[in-house]
Design an enzyme around this catalytic site. Structure first.
Site, PDB file in Angstrom:
ATOM      1  N   ARG A 134       0.703  -1.158  -0.291  1.00 26.82           N
ATOM      2  CA  ARG A 134       0.418   0.306   0.309  1.00 26.82           C
ATOM      3  C   ARG A 134       1.339   1.542   0.392  1.00 26.82           C
ATOM      4  NH1 ARG A 134      -4.361  -0.150   4.424  1.00 26.82           N
ATOM      5  NH2 ARG A 134      -2.673   1.412   6.034  1.00 26.82           N
ATOM      6  N   ARG A 145       2.866   6.246  11.854  1.00 35.62           N
ATOM      7  CA  ARG A 145       1.892   5.624  11.534  1.00 35.62           C
ATOM      8  C   ARG A 145       1.580   5.026  13.212  1.00 35.62           C
ATOM      9  NH1 ARG A 145       1.392   1.816   6.916  1.00 35.62           N
ATOM     10  NH2 ARG A 145      -0.462   1.226   8.192  1.00 35.62           N
TER      11      ARG A 145
HETATM   12  P1  AP5 Z   1      -4.144  -5.676   8.018  1.00 39.54           P
HETATM   13  O1  AP5 Z   1      -5.977  -6.287   8.272  1.00 39.54           O
HETATM   14  O2  AP5 Z   1      -4.371  -4.597   6.615  1.00 39.54           O
HETATM   15  O3  AP5 Z   1      -4.382  -4.627   9.525  1.00 39.54           O
HETATM   16  P2  AP5 Z   1      -4.752  -3.102   9.814  1.00 39.54           P
HETATM   17  O4  AP5 Z   1      -4.405  -3.320  11.371  1.00 39.54           O
HETATM   18  O5  AP5 Z   1      -6.102  -3.206   9.723  1.00 39.54           O
HETATM   19  O6  AP5 Z   1      -3.444  -2.275   8.919  1.00 39.54           O
HETATM   20  P3  AP5 Z   1      -3.790  -0.963   8.109  1.00 39.54           P
HETATM   21  O7  AP5 Z   1      -2.133  -1.468   8.501  1.00 39.54           O
HETATM   22  O8  AP5 Z   1      -4.833  -1.070   7.150  1.00 39.54           O
HETATM   23  O9  AP5 Z   1      -3.657   0.152   9.096  1.00 39.54           O
HETATM   24  P4  AP5 Z   1      -3.958   1.946   9.903  1.00 39.54           P
HETATM   25  O10 AP5 Z   1      -4.952   1.452  10.960  1.00 39.54           O
HETATM   26  O11 AP5 Z   1      -3.075   2.063   9.489  1.00 39.54           O
HETATM   27  O12 AP5 Z   1      -4.751   1.316   8.340  1.00 39.54           O
HETATM   28  P5  AP5 Z   1      -6.351   2.627   7.837  1.00 39.54           P
HETATM   29  O13 AP5 Z   1      -6.644   2.300   6.625  1.00 39.54           O
HETATM   30  O14 AP5 Z   1      -6.981   2.566   9.101  1.00 39.54           O
HETATM   31  O15 AP5 Z   1      -2.826  -6.282   8.186  1.00 39.54           O
HETATM   32  C1  AP5 Z   1      -1.915  -5.763   7.996  1.00 39.54           C
HETATM   33  C2  AP5 Z   1      -0.982  -6.862   7.305  1.00 39.54           C
HETATM   34  O16 AP5 Z   1      -0.779  -8.080   8.228  1.00 39.54           O
HETATM   35  C3  AP5 Z   1      -1.175  -7.577   5.963  1.00 39.54           C
HETATM   36  O17 AP5 Z   1      -0.913  -7.748   4.700  1.00 39.54           O
HETATM   37  C4  AP5 Z   1      -2.396  -8.641   5.978  1.00 39.54           C
HETATM   38  O18 AP5 Z   1      -2.730 -10.054   5.174  1.00 39.54           O
HETATM   39  C5  AP5 Z   1      -1.520  -9.228   7.493  1.00 39.54           C
HETATM   40  N1  AP5 Z   1      -2.367  -9.644   8.483  1.00 39.54           N
HETATM   41  C6  AP5 Z   1      -3.258  -9.876   8.956  1.00 39.54           C
HETATM   42  N2  AP5 Z   1      -3.403 -10.982  10.384  1.00 39.54           N
HETATM   43  C7  AP5 Z   1      -2.718 -11.196  10.151  1.00 39.54           C
HETATM   44  C8  AP5 Z   1      -2.230 -12.417  10.976  1.00 39.54           C
HETATM   45  N3  AP5 Z   1      -2.781 -13.291  11.910  1.00 39.54           N
HETATM   46  N4  AP5 Z   1      -1.206 -13.113  10.523  1.00 39.54           N
HETATM   47  C9  AP5 Z   1      -0.466 -12.767   9.529  1.00 39.54           C
HETATM   48  N5  AP5 Z   1      -0.809 -11.549   9.059  1.00 39.54           N
HETATM   49  C10 AP5 Z   1      -1.243 -10.915   9.388  1.00 39.54           C
HETATM   50  O19 AP5 Z   1      -6.078   4.005   7.464  1.00 39.54           O
HETATM   51  C11 AP5 Z   1      -4.515   4.708   6.519  1.00 39.54           C
HETATM   52  C12 AP5 Z   1      -5.008   6.447   7.029  1.00 39.54           C
HETATM   53  O20 AP5 Z   1      -5.596   7.130   6.755  1.00 39.54           O
HETATM   54  C13 AP5 Z   1      -4.743   6.689   8.264  1.00 39.54           C
HETATM   55  O21 AP5 Z   1      -3.021   6.423   8.638  1.00 39.54           O
HETATM   56  C14 AP5 Z   1      -4.746   8.231   8.137  1.00 39.54           C
HETATM   57  O22 AP5 Z   1      -4.288   8.960   7.453  1.00 39.54           O
HETATM   58  C15 AP5 Z   1      -6.205   7.727   7.667  1.00 39.54           C
HETATM   59  N6  AP5 Z   1      -7.411   7.854   8.196  1.00 39.54           N
HETATM   60  C16 AP5 Z   1      -8.304   6.265   8.480  1.00 39.54           C
HETATM   61  N7  AP5 Z   1      -8.965   6.462   9.019  1.00 39.54           N
HETATM   62  C17 AP5 Z   1      -9.160   8.263  10.146  1.00 39.54           C
HETATM   63  C18 AP5 Z   1      -9.127   8.035  11.354  1.00 39.54           C
HETATM   64  N8  AP5 Z   1     -10.741   7.194  12.146  1.00 39.54           N
HETATM   65  N9  AP5 Z   1      -9.279   9.284  11.347  1.00 39.54           N
HETATM   66  C19 AP5 Z   1      -8.482  10.068  10.810  1.00 39.54           C
HETATM   67  N10 AP5 Z   1      -7.391   9.577  10.284  1.00 39.54           N
HETATM   68  C20 AP5 Z   1      -7.789   9.003   9.386  1.00 39.54           C
HETATM   69 MG    MG Z   2      -6.807  -1.776   7.487  1.00 43.72          MG
END
Ligand code: AP5
Ligand code: MG
Length: 187
Positions: A134, A145
């Protein structure tokens, strides 16, 4: 009915929120509401929201609470979210947690059921982000992050614990095992 299916997944970037939310949403028959996915879709579609947030997301910073409140208010206001939802990536600040309470109080059909904290060691988080590809998965942005998570989002652990809603789950296990642990913790 209702409140028990209104779940929040809390956890650091890479802790598995998106992965687990998708499985749980299918299992429980409620929508997966990912603010990260919604923002990425807005960026891809080139909407006004997308243009506003893309630069912020690429640095690992948070989008402001007001913008996020609009996004979440609109999404949770849709009919499919009335019976429940799996929230992934929201709330991320104390201000967002308060907004969520107001939105749910306004809807009148029950507050949050549970908040599940996915606990995964930092070195596993960094490893998981590597190779996913990503735009915000570059090492420096992942570190930022994580830093932002500790500063702005971790206080929600105490906030929800005080309200008796928090359940902690060890997320360092195969996907199916983590799902089992979550269902046990909220069951
Ligand atoms: P995954 O399931 O994608 O983990 P995740 O916790 O969803 O991680 P993200 O990277 O999506 O977290 P994030 O919170 O920073 O991003 P978001 O999109 O919310 O798993 C990660 C990896 O591990 C994958 O490859 C998966 O296959 C693997 N995996 C999963 N489980 C596993 C297991 N059990 N064993 C082995 N491998 C495993 O946010 C992105 C950006 O958007 C933020 O930085 C911010 O700028 C903005 N944003 C989003 N929401 C807000 C908000 N509420 N307020 C302000 N800004 C926001
Ligand atoms: Mg996520």
């Amino acid at each position: 009915m209702g409140a028990d299916r209104k779940l929040v997944l809390l956890g650091a970037p890479g802790s598995g929120k998106g992965t687990q939310a998708e499985v749980l949403a299918a299992r429980l028959g409620v929508p997966h509401v990912s603010t990260g996915n919604m923002l990425r879709e807005a960026v891809a579609a080139g909407t006004e929201l997308g243009r506003k947030v893309s630069g912020i997301m690429n640095t690992g910073a948070l989008v402001d609470d007001e913008t996020m409140a609009e996004v979440v208010r609109e999404r949770l206001g849709r009919a499919d979210a009335r019976r429940g939802f799996i929230l992934d990536g929201y709330p991320r600040t104390l201000g967002q947690a308060e907004t969520l309470e107001q939105v749910l109080a306004g809807a009148g059909d029950g507050g949050l059921g549970r908040v599940v904290l996915l606990e995964v060691p930092a070195e596993v988080l960094v490893e998981r982000a590597r190779g996913r590809g990503r735009e915000d998965d570059e090492d420096g942005v992942v570190r930022e992050r994580l830093r932002v998570y500790r500063e702005k989002t971790e206080p929600l652990v105490g906030y929800y614990d005080q309200r008796g809603l928090l359940r902690s789950v060890d997320g360092d296990a195969p996907v199916e095992e983590v799902t089992r642990r979550i269902l046990e913790a909220v069951g």
